[in-house]
Design an enzyme around this catalytic site. Structure first.
Site, PDB file in Angstrom:
ATOM      1  N   LYS A 183       0.848  -1.313  -0.136  1.00  0.00           N
ATOM      2  CA  LYS A 183       0.032   0.121  -0.017  1.00  0.00           C
ATOM      3  C   LYS A 183       0.816   1.324   0.069  1.00  0.00           C
ATOM      4  O   LYS A 183       1.939   1.058   0.555  1.00  0.00           O
ATOM      5  CB  LYS A 183      -0.772  -0.038   1.273  1.00  0.00           C
ATOM      6  CG  LYS A 183      -2.098   0.628   1.234  1.00  0.00           C
ATOM      7  CD  LYS A 183      -3.201  -0.205   0.198  1.00  0.00           C
ATOM      8  CE  LYS A 183      -4.475   0.501  -0.108  1.00  0.00           C
ATOM      9  NZ  LYS A 183      -5.590  -0.166  -0.433  1.00  0.00           N
ATOM     10  N   GLY A 214      -5.256   2.455  -7.515  1.00  0.00           N
ATOM     11  CA  GLY A 214      -6.076   3.361  -6.931  1.00  0.00           C
ATOM     12  C   GLY A 214      -6.591   3.319  -5.476  1.00  0.00           C
ATOM     13  O   GLY A 214      -6.506   2.071  -5.088  1.00  0.00           O
ATOM     14  N   ASP A 215      -6.591   4.038  -4.875  1.00  0.00           N
ATOM     15  CA  ASP A 215      -7.530   3.913  -3.432  1.00  0.00           C
ATOM     16  C   ASP A 215      -8.117   5.315  -3.330  1.00  0.00           C
ATOM     17  O   ASP A 215      -8.342   6.203  -4.025  1.00  0.00           O
ATOM     18  CB  ASP A 215      -6.617   3.897  -2.146  1.00  0.00           C
ATOM     19  CG  ASP A 215      -7.345   3.183  -0.983  1.00  0.00           C
ATOM     20  OD1 ASP A 215      -7.696   1.905  -0.910  1.00  0.00           O
ATOM     21  OD2 ASP A 215      -7.675   3.746  -0.309  1.00  0.00           O
ATOM     22  N   ASN A 262     -16.516   5.428  -5.886  1.00  0.00           N
ATOM     23  CA  ASN A 262     -16.587   4.341  -6.931  1.00  0.00           C
ATOM     24  C   ASN A 262     -17.056   3.378  -6.367  1.00  0.00           C
ATOM     25  O   ASN A 262     -18.032   2.481  -7.024  1.00  0.00           O
ATOM     26  CB  ASN A 262     -15.190   4.403  -7.347  1.00  0.00           C
ATOM     27  CG  ASN A 262     -14.833   3.007  -8.097  1.00  0.00           C
ATOM     28  OD1 ASN A 262     -14.469   1.939  -7.476  1.00  0.00           O
ATOM     29  ND2 ASN A 262     -15.268   3.069  -9.258  1.00  0.00           N
TER      30      ASN A 262
HETATM   31  N1  GLU Z   1      -7.328   0.105  -3.065  1.00  0.00           N
HETATM   32  C1  GLU Z   1      -8.056  -1.179  -3.267  1.00  0.00           C
HETATM   33  C2  GLU Z   1      -8.163  -1.915  -2.098  1.00  0.00           C
HETATM   34  O1  GLU Z   1      -8.060  -1.506  -1.097  1.00  0.00           O
HETATM   35  C3  GLU Z   1      -7.568  -1.899  -4.594  1.00  0.00           C
HETATM   36  C4  GLU Z   1      -6.299  -2.205  -4.642  1.00  0.00           C
HETATM   37  C5  GLU Z   1      -5.659  -2.752  -6.040  1.00  0.00           C
HETATM   38  O2  GLU Z   1      -6.474  -2.839  -6.949  1.00  0.00           O
HETATM   39  O3  GLU Z   1      -4.481  -2.922  -6.180  1.00  0.00           O
HETATM   40  O4  GLU Z   1      -7.916  -3.312  -2.216  1.00  0.00           O
END
Ligand code: GLU
Length: 449
Positions: free
Chosen positions: A126, A165-166, A241
């Site tokens: 992350k 993304g996040d 989203n």
């Molecule tokens: N941020 C998203 C999650 O919490 C997606 C992470 C990703 O697609 O790598 O899983």
């Protein structure tokens, strides 16, 4: 929690006392693992758990950018490569002013177990920045993303670490980040990021995947109770989203989302966010950058706006907290229980405080944990990686079919893991155990590092 797990937790507490979100998620996971540790003394023998709560690598970098008025700003960027035992590090980037190492670490830890649950070869990572995208112009976002990638590009790659993304990082930011990566590397390595636009290697259904996956998971839970989605009412939080994807799939399957929330309060729409126009309006609200849910009430008839309040306590069949971490505290949990809600399906990463989660479970509510429920997003990111490495494009139907299958498998693996350790129908412990098991196997096989 047995003595070994308690000592691991104590160490985390003393080392990370100033990172409460990280301590919280470690405590939540460890509290499910007692029966596994008792049955597998080999884990304690090599102190596997202490290893698991320590990120393999975490780094910080400077991100300097110029605003539209010629003023210079310096933010901090982080990337936590938490656990790479089962695949390249994989996880999103969060741009939000409250980001600090404790947030990145908690998300990286959660991500490790979530990614494991998908059954796909992705490790946990992350990253993000304390940059606040609110109110920034497009050109400012572009310059920030370019600067961010200039610092990060050496440490990521399609087989190394694959960000996505996040919160605060959507298709636009991923486009800018990828453009800079491609320029720096001089190669079309589009497997380095997921959540890309379709024209340069993004996967169909990725934008919808987290919300769709959550509803597919929910269908499994309802089936277990002999119920279906038809005519069910759902309280969601947020309007981003993920909530958009839930509204879309829920409407398609005959249910309706009746609440949305934002930093300004929540809205109640008794008719539900079910028409194409309403669902599309969520995207407009997000694109506007205003970050105001009241806009929804202003735009549609018969919608009530509750300033400064949260939707917890509204009478619905299902609660799906899909906004952010620690949105639901004890006081909200009590209201949810009083409202007669039967299903509590976490969607956002760690949306519930540990005491509130325990309370909801003790009330007899059916509780599902976010690391299982929202795993469809990252699972579809792994499908995007697969398409990129095969240089192929799958149809929306194909991706959706695989997504549904993955969610069904996550659900059944969780149920089976809980049963195996005599925990009955405990979806929270089941997800923790199933997610843990695969990472533990890989770490044990690879020797101590
Ligand atoms: N941020 C998203 C999650 O919490 C997606 C992470 C990703 O697609 O790598 O899983």
């Amino acid at each position: 929690m047995n003595a070994y797990l308690a000592s691991v937790l104590e160490n985390v507490k003393s080392k990370h006392g100033n990172e409460p979100e990280f301590v919280q998620t470690v405590e939540e996971v460890l509290s499910s693992l007692e029966p596994v540790i008792e049955k597998h003394p080999e884990y304690e023998k090599v102190d596997l758990l202490t290893r698991m709560v320590e990120p393999e690598r975490m780094f910080t970098f400077r991100v300097t950018w110029e605003d539209d008025n010629g003023n210079w700003h310096t933010n901090t960027g982080w990337r936590c490569q938490f656990n790479g035992a089962i695949g390249p590090y994989k996880g999103g980037l969060r741009f939000q002013s409250n980001v600090y190492p404790g947030i990145i670490k908690f998300l990286g830890f959660e991500q490790t177990f979530k990614n494991s649950l998908t059954g796909l070869p992705i490790g946990g990572g992350k990253g993000g920045s304390d940059f606040d995208p609110a109110g920034k112009s497009d050109a400012e976002i572009l310059r920030f993303c370019q600067s961010f990638m200039q610092a990060l590009y050496r440490y990521i790659g399609p087989d190394v670490d694959v960000p996505a993304g996040d919160m605060g990082v959507g298709a636009r930011e991923i486009g800018y980040l990828y453009g800079e990566y491609r320029r720096l590397k001089g190669a079309f390595e589009n497997g380095v990021l997921t959540g890309k636009g379709f024209s340069y290697g993004g996967s169909l259904i990725r934008p919808e995947a987290t919300g769709y996956g959550a509803v597919y998971y929910l269908e499994n839970v309802l089936r277990h109770e002999g119920e279906t989605l038809v005519d069910k009412t759902i309280a969601c939080a947020g309007f981003g989203n993920v909530t958009w994807g839930i509204c879309k799939k829920a409407a398609e399957l005959g249910a309706k989302v009746v609440t949305l929330s934002g930093p300004d309060g929540y809205v109640y729409d008794p008719e539900g966010v079910i028409t194409e126009e309403k669902i599309a309006y969520l995207l407009e609200m997000r694109a506007s950058g205003r970050n105001r849910v009241q806009d929804y009430a202003d735009n549609f008839p018969n919608v009530e706006f509750f300033p400064g309040e949260k939707p917890w306590g509204v009478k619905v069949d299902i609660c799906m907290p899909s906004a952010m971490q620690n949105d639901v505290h004890m006081e909200h949990a009590k209201k949810i229980s009083q409202a007669g809600v039967k299903y509590y399906i976490e969607v956002a990463n760690m949306p519930t405080t540990n005491d509130a989660l325990k309370y909801l479970m003790d009330c007899g509510m059916i509780v599902a944990p976010s690391k299982a429920v929202n795993a469809g997003g990252v699972a579809t990111s792994a499908l995007e990686m697969a398409q990129n490495s095969e240089r192929l494009v799958w149809t929306a139907e194909e991706v959706d079919r695989q997504l549904k299958q993955i969610m069904d498998t996550i659900y059944s693996m969780s149920v089976e893991a809980a049963e195996k350790y005599g925990l009955d129908y405990n979806l929270v412990a089941g997800a923790n155990i199933a997610g843990f098991q695969r990472v533990a196997d890989a770490m044990m096989a690879q020797g101590p590092f």
